[in-house]
Design a protein around this motif. Structure first.
Motif, PDB file in Angstrom:
ATOM      1  N   ARG A  45     -37.991   7.122  11.610  1.00 22.31           N
ATOM      2  CA  ARG A  45     -37.427   8.371  12.121  1.00 22.31           C
ATOM      3  C   ARG A  45     -35.912   8.281  12.305  1.00 22.31           C
ATOM      4  O   ARG A  45     -35.194   9.268  12.111  1.00 22.31           O
ATOM      5  CB  ARG A  45     -38.115   8.729  13.450  1.00 22.31           C
ATOM      6  N   LEU A  46     -35.420   7.119  12.683  1.00 21.84           N
ATOM      7  CA  LEU A  46     -34.013   6.989  13.086  1.00 21.84           C
ATOM      8  C   LEU A  46     -33.102   6.327  12.062  1.00 21.84           C
ATOM      9  O   LEU A  46     -31.879   6.367  12.216  1.00 21.84           O
ATOM     10  CB  LEU A  46     -33.929   6.188  14.393  1.00 21.84           C
ATOM     11  N   ILE A  47     -33.665   5.729  11.025  1.00 24.71           N
ATOM     12  CA  ILE A  47     -32.860   4.846  10.176  1.00 24.71           C
ATOM     13  C   ILE A  47     -31.686   5.560   9.506  1.00 24.71           C
ATOM     14  O   ILE A  47     -30.631   4.949   9.277  1.00 24.71           O
ATOM     15  CB  ILE A  47     -33.749   4.123   9.136  1.00 24.71           C
ATOM     16  N   ASP A  48     -31.812   6.844   9.237  1.00 24.34           N
ATOM     17  CA  ASP A  48     -30.707   7.581   8.611  1.00 24.34           C
ATOM     18  C   ASP A  48     -29.719   8.126   9.632  1.00 24.34           C
ATOM     19  O   ASP A  48     -28.505   8.031   9.452  1.00 24.34           O
ATOM     20  CB  ASP A  48     -31.249   8.733   7.756  1.00 24.34           C
ATOM     21  N   GLU A  49     -30.236   8.674  10.731  1.00 21.69           N
ATOM     22  CA  GLU A  49     -29.358   9.350  11.694  1.00 21.69           C
ATOM     23  C   GLU A  49     -28.809   8.423  12.775  1.00 21.69           C
ATOM     24  O   GLU A  49     -27.727   8.656  13.322  1.00 21.69           O
ATOM     25  CB  GLU A  49     -30.098  10.516  12.353  1.00 21.69           C
ATOM     26  N   ASP A  50     -29.536   7.367  13.093  1.00 20.94           N
ATOM     27  CA  ASP A  50     -29.090   6.448  14.142  1.00 20.94           C
ATOM     28  C   ASP A  50     -29.560   5.032  13.789  1.00 20.94           C
ATOM     29  O   ASP A  50     -30.474   4.485  14.420  1.00 20.94           O
ATOM     30  CB  ASP A  50     -29.655   6.886  15.498  1.00 20.94           C
ATOM     31  N   PRO A  51     -28.943   4.421  12.775  1.00 18.97           N
ATOM     32  CA  PRO A  51     -29.426   3.121  12.292  1.00 18.97           C
ATOM     33  C   PRO A  51     -29.407   2.010  13.333  1.00 18.97           C
ATOM     34  O   PRO A  51     -30.239   1.107  13.285  1.00 18.97           O
ATOM     35  CB  PRO A  51     -28.487   2.810  11.116  1.00 18.97           C
ATOM     36  N   GLU A  52     -28.473   2.080  14.282  1.00 13.06           N
ATOM     37  CA  GLU A  52     -28.426   1.035  15.311  1.00 13.06           C
ATOM     38  C   GLU A  52     -29.693   1.055  16.174  1.00 13.06           C
ATOM     39  O   GLU A  52     -30.263   0.005  16.490  1.00 13.06           O
ATOM     40  CB  GLU A  52     -27.189   1.218  16.197  1.00 13.06           C
ATOM     41  N   ARG A  53     -30.135   2.256  16.554  1.00 16.21           N
ATOM     42  CA  ARG A  53     -31.369   2.351  17.338  1.00 16.21           C
ATOM     43  C   ARG A  53     -32.574   1.966  16.491  1.00 16.21           C
ATOM     44  O   ARG A  53     -33.509   1.305  16.969  1.00 16.21           O
ATOM     45  CB  ARG A  53     -31.545   3.759  17.898  1.00 16.21           C
ATOM     46  N   ALA A  54     -32.576   2.376  15.230  1.00 14.38           N
ATOM     47  CA  ALA A  54     -33.664   1.988  14.333  1.00 14.38           C
ATOM     48  C   ALA A  54     -33.758   0.468  14.248  1.00 14.38           C
ATOM     49  O   ALA A  54     -34.856  -0.102  14.276  1.00 14.38           O
ATOM     50  CB  ALA A  54     -33.434   2.585  12.943  1.00 14.38           C
ATOM     51  N   TYR A  55     -32.608  -0.167  14.172  1.00 17.20           N
ATOM     52  CA  TYR A  55     -32.571  -1.635  14.127  1.00 17.20           C
ATOM     53  C   TYR A  55     -33.192  -2.224  15.398  1.00 17.20           C
ATOM     54  O   TYR A  55     -33.955  -3.196  15.343  1.00 17.20           O
ATOM     55  CB  TYR A  55     -31.129  -2.088  13.959  1.00 17.20           C
ATOM     56  N   GLY A  56     -32.895  -1.618  16.545  1.00 16.26           N
ATOM     57  CA  GLY A  56     -33.470  -2.087  17.803  1.00 16.26           C
ATOM     58  C   GLY A  56     -34.989  -2.008  17.809  1.00 16.26           C
ATOM     59  O   GLY A  56     -35.672  -2.954  18.227  1.00 16.26           O
ATOM     60  N   TYR A  57     -35.536  -0.894  17.321  1.00 22.33           N
ATOM     61  CA  TYR A  57     -36.995  -0.756  17.260  1.00 22.33           C
ATOM     62  C   TYR A  57     -37.596  -1.742  16.261  1.00 22.33           C
ATOM     63  O   TYR A  57     -38.702  -2.259  16.482  1.00 22.33           O
ATOM     64  CB  TYR A  57     -37.369   0.680  16.886  1.00 22.33           C
ATOM     65  N   SER A  58     -36.880  -2.001  15.177  1.00 25.30           N
ATOM     66  CA  SER A  58     -37.402  -2.945  14.179  1.00 25.30           C
ATOM     67  C   SER A  58     -37.507  -4.350  14.764  1.00 25.30           C
ATOM     68  O   SER A  58     -38.431  -5.101  14.434  1.00 25.30           O
ATOM     69  CB  SER A  58     -36.518  -2.951  12.930  1.00 25.30           C
ATOM     70  N   LYS A  59     -36.569  -4.699  15.630  1.00 24.50           N
ATOM     71  CA  LYS A  59     -36.603  -6.037  16.239  1.00 24.50           C
ATOM     72  C   LYS A  59     -37.808  -6.171  17.175  1.00 24.50           C
ATOM     73  O   LYS A  59     -38.406  -7.253  17.273  1.00 24.50           O
ATOM     74  CB  LYS A  59     -35.308  -6.288  17.016  1.00 24.50           C
ATOM     75  N   ILE A  60     -38.163  -5.077  17.834  1.00 28.94           N
ATOM     76  CA  ILE A  60     -39.347  -5.098  18.698  1.00 28.94           C
ATOM     77  C   ILE A  60     -40.607  -5.291  17.847  1.00 28.94           C
ATOM     78  O   ILE A  60     -41.469  -6.125  18.151  1.00 28.94           O
ATOM     79  CB  ILE A  60     -39.451  -3.809  19.519  1.00 28.94           C
ATOM     80  N   ALA A  61     -40.711  -4.512  16.775  1.00 34.00           N
ATOM     81  CA  ALA A  61     -41.868  -4.637  15.880  1.00 34.00           C
ATOM     82  C   ALA A  61     -41.952  -6.042  15.312  1.00 34.00           C
ATOM     83  O   ALA A  61     -43.042  -6.627  15.205  1.00 34.00           O
ATOM     84  CB  ALA A  61     -41.760  -3.607  14.760  1.00 34.00           C
ATOM     85  N   LEU A  62     -40.803  -6.605  14.980  1.00 33.33           N
ATOM     86  CA  LEU A  62     -40.761  -7.955  14.406  1.00 33.33           C
ATOM     87  C   LEU A  62     -41.223  -8.998  15.419  1.00 33.33           C
ATOM     88  O   LEU A  62     -41.946  -9.944  15.078  1.00 33.33           O
ATOM     89  CB  LEU A  62     -39.328  -8.247  13.939  1.00 33.33           C
ATOM     90  N   ARG A  63     -40.831  -8.807  16.663  1.00 33.15           N
ATOM     91  CA  ARG A  63     -41.243  -9.734  17.714  1.00 33.15           C
ATOM     92  C   ARG A  63     -42.761  -9.671  17.945  1.00 33.15           C
ATOM     93  O   ARG A  63     -43.396 -10.672  18.238  1.00 33.15           O
ATOM     94  CB  ARG A  63     -40.502  -9.406  19.004  1.00 33.15           C
ATOM     95  N   GLN A  65     -25.743  -3.010   7.950  1.00 39.80           N
ATOM     96  CA  GLN A  65     -24.905  -3.942   7.187  1.00 39.80           C
ATOM     97  C   GLN A  65     -25.039  -5.393   7.635  1.00 39.80           C
ATOM     98  O   GLN A  65     -24.109  -6.191   7.482  1.00 39.80           O
ATOM     99  CB  GLN A  65     -23.443  -3.496   7.221  1.00 39.80           C
ATOM    100  N   LYS A  66     -26.211  -5.738   8.162  1.00 38.46           N
ATOM    101  CA  LYS A  66     -26.506  -7.145   8.471  1.00 38.46           C
ATOM    102  C   LYS A  66     -27.229  -7.720   7.243  1.00 38.46           C
ATOM    103  O   LYS A  66     -28.445  -7.908   7.237  1.00 38.46           O
ATOM    104  CB  LYS A  66     -27.364  -7.256   9.736  1.00 38.46           C
ATOM    105  N   TYR A  67     -26.439  -7.984   6.205  1.00 41.85           N
ATOM    106  CA  TYR A  67     -27.021  -8.271   4.897  1.00 41.85           C
ATOM    107  C   TYR A  67     -27.761  -9.609   4.829  1.00 41.85           C
ATOM    108  O   TYR A  67     -28.779  -9.709   4.142  1.00 41.85           O
ATOM    109  CB  TYR A  67     -25.943  -8.200   3.823  1.00 41.85           C
TER     110      TYR A  67
END
Length: 241
Positions: free
Chosen positions: A40-58, A78-80
């Motif tokens: 939902r957020l990856i295009d409009e708010d990638p920083e928040r999307a990244y935060g949710y992805s880290k939770i899912a990853l954990r 851009q964390k390549y």
């Protein structure tokens, strides 16, 4: 991070939902909700999307879909190096080659265009579908430009897909990249033609081809509101002149 009440986790793709069935039910639901937030957020708010992805990853690092989502979220901010590691992990888990182009683009982001070009010549490219092969061509052309090889970038983009009159999901981006490469090479008339073709195929406004063409034609866009404000003169602090 909070999850909105309207997010149930059922919104995710059925293949991803099937992957999550290997997890306990409550855990699977939590992971699904976080993946929904990433999408939902990856295009409009990638920083928040990244935060949710880290939770899912954990919560579920052994699920390929989670590693892939984490990769795209890292790529969006851009964390390549991190993105590349996640994409490699997802690929090891599934054996799929569909992430090959974005993996190559991560190499570009890390300042290693020669590695991206090497990947463009690997057998995996032949296993990609048409969209993936076009994406790989775009990455390879970008790598050529990174290396200062403008003419080679132009040649790389010349393909049956570029010449086709059929409009596909990738058509606008391919035409735009070609126009941009032509312009960088000083071939302005050809660039103008291809920016116009990109506009014709860009029904969703995924590129700024119209702005680029207007710029080439010397069109300047003026903010009417600012002009009006300037004409009326400054206002004092309570809004009165």
């Amino acid at each position: 991070m909070p999850i909105p009440e309207d997010v149930t986790g059922e919104e995710i793709d059925k293949d991803v939902r099937q992957e999550l069935q290997s997890l306990p039910k409550t855990l699977a639901e939590d992971v699904a909700k976080n993946l929904v937030m990433v999408a939902r957020l990856i295009d409009e708010d990638p920083e928040r999307a990244y935060g949710y992805s880290k939770i899912a990853l954990r919560l579920a690092s052994r699920v390929a879909a989670v590693r892939e989502a984490a990769g795209f979220a890292a790529y969006a901010v851009q964390k390549y190096a991190e993105a590349l590691a996640e994409f490699r992990a997802a690929r090891r888990m599934t054996g799929n080659v569909e992430l090959w182009p974005v993996m190559a683009d991560c190499e570009r982001g890390l300042g290693r265009p020669e590695r991206a070009l090497a990947m463009a010549g690997e057998p995996e490219v032949q296993k990609l579908d048409k969209a993936g092969q076009v994406e790989m061509r775009l990455v390879a052309a970008g790598a050529r430009r990174d290396m200062g090889q403008l003419d080679a970038a132009i040649v790389t983009l010349q393909s049956p897909e570029l010449a086709s009159n059929s409009v596909q999901p990738w058509t606008a981006r391919l035409r735009y990249a070609y126009a941009d490469a032509l312009l960088a090479a000083g071939r302005e008339d050809e660039a103008r033609e291809w920016f116009a073709k990109a506009i014709e195929s860009d029904k969703d406004g995924t590129t700024d081809a119209s702005d680029r063409l207007a710029e080439l034609d010397g069109v300047e866009f003026v903010d009417a509101f600012d002009d009006t404000a300037a004409a009326e003169g400054p206002e004092d602090s309570d809004g009165a002149k």
